[in-house]
Each structure stands twice: as C-alpha cells, then as structure tokens.
Scaffold this motif. Structure first.
Motif, mmCIF file in Angstrom:
data_model
loop_
_atom_site.group_PDB
_atom_site.id
_atom_site.type_symbol
_atom_site.label_atom_id
_atom_site.label_comp_id
_atom_site.label_asym_id
_atom_site.label_seq_id
_atom_site.Cartn_x
_atom_site.Cartn_y
_atom_site.Cartn_z
ATOM 1 N N THR A 97 0.404 -1.003 -0.141
ATOM 2 C CA THR A 97 0.307 -0.114 0.109
ATOM 3 C C THR A 97 0.481 0.980 -0.401
ATOM 4 O O THR A 97 -0.145 2.393 -0.213
ATOM 5 N N TRP A 147 -6.808 7.360 -7.924
ATOM 6 C CA TRP A 147 -6.010 6.427 -7.343
ATOM 7 C C TRP A 147 -4.884 7.386 -6.511
ATOM 8 O O TRP A 147 -4.485 6.519 -5.474
ATOM 9 N N GLY A 150 -6.457 7.363 -3.487
ATOM 10 C CA GLY A 150 -6.618 6.499 -2.771
ATOM 11 C C GLY A 150 -5.954 5.296 -2.026
ATOM 12 O O GLY A 150 -5.699 4.670 -1.291
ATOM 13 N N SER A 151 -4.440 5.630 -2.621
ATOM 14 C CA SER A 151 -3.020 5.465 -1.844
ATOM 15 C C SER A 151 -2.711 5.774 -0.572
ATOM 16 O O SER A 151 -1.819 5.378 -0.052
ATOM 17 N N PHE A 156 -5.075 0.622 -0.942
ATOM 18 C CA PHE A 156 -4.770 0.543 -2.342
ATOM 19 C C PHE A 156 -3.757 0.103 -2.527
ATOM 20 O O PHE A 156 -2.438 0.188 -2.137
ATOM 21 N N LYS A 161 -2.184 -1.084 -9.223
ATOM 22 C CA LYS A 161 -3.972 -0.264 -9.212
ATOM 23 C C LYS A 161 -4.786 -0.312 -8.719
ATOM 24 O O LYS A 161 -5.655 0.322 -9.933
ATOM 25 N N THR A 162 -5.068 -1.502 -7.465
ATOM 26 C CA THR A 162 -6.826 -1.543 -7.318
ATOM 27 C C THR A 162 -6.852 -2.093 -6.146
ATOM 28 O O THR A 162 -5.799 -1.441 -5.203
ATOM 29 N N TRP A 163 -7.652 -2.353 -5.355
ATOM 30 C CA TRP A 163 -7.530 -2.497 -4.358
ATOM 31 C C TRP A 163 -6.708 -3.249 -3.757
ATOM 32 O O TRP A 163 -7.348 -4.515 -4.379
ATOM 33 N N ASP A 176 -15.312 -4.058 -0.011
ATOM 34 C CA ASP A 176 -14.891 -3.971 -2.084
ATOM 35 C C ASP A 176 -16.583 -3.444 -2.557
ATOM 36 O O ASP A 176 -16.313 -3.044 -3.393
ATOM 37 N N PRO A 182 -12.022 2.380 -8.266
ATOM 38 C CA PRO A 182 -11.328 3.308 -8.134
ATOM 39 C C PRO A 182 -10.072 3.609 -9.323
ATOM 40 O O PRO A 182 -10.638 3.126 -10.274
#
Length: 404
Positions: A97, A147, A150-151, A156, A161-163, A176, A182
C-alpha cells in the motif's frame, strides 16, 4: 457541516455576480484520509435533488455515520496492529500500500466503524473519501475514489492500481462493494448535476473531473518536477517529491502521482510544524515574528553546535513527544544559554530532521535539485534562508528565486 459550507459558498458567489455558465470543467481537493459514510438510498437522493432547496436540508438523512473520522483521529492503534498482523507485518503492508499502518489512515478508521458501529456499517451503501464525497455532490451520484488519494488509505495496491483484497478482508466484510472501483486522477467522470445548472446557472456541459487529496494536489499545483523537493510549512510540515519506482519505506508514504499515473510521489508528514514554531515565538518574542526573526538572524549557521528537536504532540516521523536540547558535545541539556540559540535550534532542528529522513530513505539531493517552499511558513524569508542553508540548495516560492 461540509454540505452546508458548499451551500453557503455557492450562494455567496452567486450573489457576488459569479458567472457559473463560463465554467467548462471543475475538480477539487480535500484533506486526505477522512471518510464519509453514505446511507442506503443516498445516491437516489443525489440523483433527484430539488433546485429550490438547499443541499444540506435534502441530504440531512443521507449519512449512516454523522461525524466523519478525519486525519487527526489517532484512536485506532488496535486496528492498525490488527491490519499489520493480518498482512504479515508493517513492511509487508508498506510494500503493498505504500505505507505501514497509520492511525489516521482510512483503513483503520473503517475497521473501527465496522467493529464499534456494526449497524451503521451495515446501513452504509458507499464509503467515500472527503475528496470523492465532495465530487459526488457536484456529480449528482457517487464519485469513485481516485488512485492518488486512494493510495493514502492502506487499502490500495500501488503497483496493481486497484484495491488489495488482503487489506479489504482485514478491515471489514463487503468493503469492496462499499468503496467502488477506483479511477486514475485525471478521469472525467461526467457532466455536472442538473441541480447546479438549474439553481446556479452552470453550463450543462460542464465536466466534473475526479477530485483528489490535498497532498497530491499540492504536487500538481506547484508543477513539481523530478529532482525537485517540495516543503510545505503549515500546521503540519510535509515534504514531497516525484519517484519513478515505488519503494518500501519504513517511515513516510508512497502515493500514486496525480499527474503521471505511471509514476509515484514520496510524502513525509511531520505533525509538529507551525504550531511548534509559534510556541517558541510566543515564549521568546512576545508573539512577534519580527522579533523572532531578529533572534534568528543574531546567531550563525550551525548555532555554535547547539541543536533542538521539539515535538509538542506525538510526532509521526519518528513516534516521539517532548523537547530535546543538545549541546555542542551532543549531550542532552535542560535549557540553552540564550533565547536566540533556542530560536535557531528550533528552525535548524526541524529542517535537519527532514533532510536526515530523506537521506535515510536514499533520496538524493543533488546540484540540480530545487527546494520549492509553500504554506504559511514560506512567507518568512528568514526561515527560508535556514532551509536553503541546511539543504545547500536554492529555495523557491511561487514568486521568484529567494536564496542560494
């Protein structure tokens, strides 16, 4: 409160004669890490806003948690420990993360809501960051988390580049679905809600671009380049810079770069910033920055070997609290010989700590580096001179080159 503030802002702008019809697109930023909990059915209310009524009256019952946790909340130590344990330790979490578990981060805050307010969590249809919440108000439906902001959640996966499914499962069930997918920070999400067209005269073709966090916005707003280092001197001091590849940091944060989604940014946050400077100013300078600056200028670079580290509240990097004064032999002392030595010890100590952390992280500060200073403290040229001296590099503000 946030919704009513938007009502007041737009109404005042309209009364002042703002021509919203000329706005072709809008985006925004908000303080990172805070979370907003939309109740079941809230999106339908957003889609059917009545332009004859204020936003805050129409959305009053749309939140399952009335008071949003924000970045200042440090009550989630237990949740942080649980998250790191689930992921295999602080380093493993940071690798995924970009940060080890932090109390103010969204993951721990959501986990606390999940465990302490299970009914509220069950009645939550969508969890927004403050940035995507504000964006949702303009979009007229739930806006996705970008993104970059979210990071800064401990949820993240900064490489994929996703959860991160591991992180989501460690915090709460069904998370989720409540977060949504995102999107890159530059994403155009759609047209502005009809509510703003009808009530305020916005152009119906006005685009809404994903909102992001305040720290990523700072990197974008000052046009930071590679090899530049930005220092924001505010209530909390922050240091941020571009990064080509992600690193696993023992302290600090790696976020997705909001300008180039294939790059990253390093963010170091120091809680004790301007308030600590103001405390020492008030103690020795009768609340006068002019007098404070005279004391600062009356001592030479290096301060005769005296150094001070001042942490009024529990610091983030490192986790420590209290005042620490060192004499020229490196020994702890209870007080310094004079106020001017105390003043310079404070300012040099703050900047030396920042430089030391950057060097420990392997960040090169070379001859082509520039320091870009922002925030309230950047208005004080005497403080900026110390910054230039400590980093041995030019310091710039938004106006011009200040010092060599």
């Amino acid at each position: 409160m946030w919704v009513k503030a938007l009502d007041m802002l737009l109404d005042r702008l309209r009364i002042c004669g703002a021509d919203f019809s000329k706005v072709a697109a809008l985006s925004g930023s908000a303080q990172q890490h805070g979370t907003v909990y939309w109740s079941v059915g809230a999106e339908e209310v957003l889609k059917k806003l009545d332009n004859s009524h204020f936003l805050h009256t129409q959305l009053a019952s749309c939140f399952s948690v009335t008071n949003s946790p924000i970045w200042m909340d440090s009550s989630t130590t237990k949740e942080c420990e649980s998250l790191e344990k689930s992921l295999g330790g602080a380093e493993a979490l940071a690798k995924i993360t970009g940060s080890k578990a932090y109390e103010r981060y969204s993951a721990a805050q959501i986990a606390k809501i999940y465990s302490s307010k299970p009914v509220a969590y069950k009645n939550t249809e969508r969890i927004s960051l403050v940035s995507s919440f504000a964006c949702s108000l303009f979009l007229g439906k739930y806006a996705p988390i970008d993104w970059s902001d979210g990071s800064g959640m401990n949820l993240f996966d900064i490489e994929k580049k996703t959860w991160s499914e591991q992180c989501l499962n460690a915090c709460a069930m069904g998370l989720d679905q409540k977060l949504g997918m995102p999107v890159p920070s530059q994403t155009v999400l759609g047209k502005i809600s009809d509510y703003y067209v009808e009530r305020f005269g916005f152009n119906e073709d006005c685009n809404v671009v994903a909102f992001t966090g305040d720290n990523p916005s700072s990197l974008a707003g000052i046009c930071l380049k590679e090899q530049d280092i930005a220092v924001s001197l505010g209530t909390s001091d922050t240091v941020f810079l571009w990064l080509s590849e992600p690193k696993t940091l023992p302290e600090g944060h790696i976020l997705i770069n909001p300008v180039d989604q294939e790059r990253y940014m390093v963010l170091l946050c120091f809680k004790n910033g301007s308030l600590t400077r103001e405390r020492i100013r008030n103690l020795y300078s009768d609340r006068s920055w002019d007098q404070f600056n005279k004391l600062l200028e009356s001592t030479p670079k290096g301060n005769y070997g005296y150094l001070g580290l001042y942490y009024d509240s529990q610091e983030i990097i490192p986790s420590i609290c209290g005042d620490f004064r060192f004499d020229k032999d490196g020994k702890l002392v209870n007080k310094f010989p004079s106020p001017e030595i105390e003043v310079r010890a404070l300012i040099e100590g703050q900047f030396l700590a920042k430089k030391a952390h950057l060097l420990n992280l392997g960040i090169n500060i070379g001859p082509e580096s520039r320091m870009l200073a922002t925030g309230g403290g950047s208005k004080n040229h005497h403080i900026l001179q110390v910054l230039a001296d400590v980093f041995m590099t030019p310091v710039y503000t938004f106006v011009s080159l200040i010092f060599f």
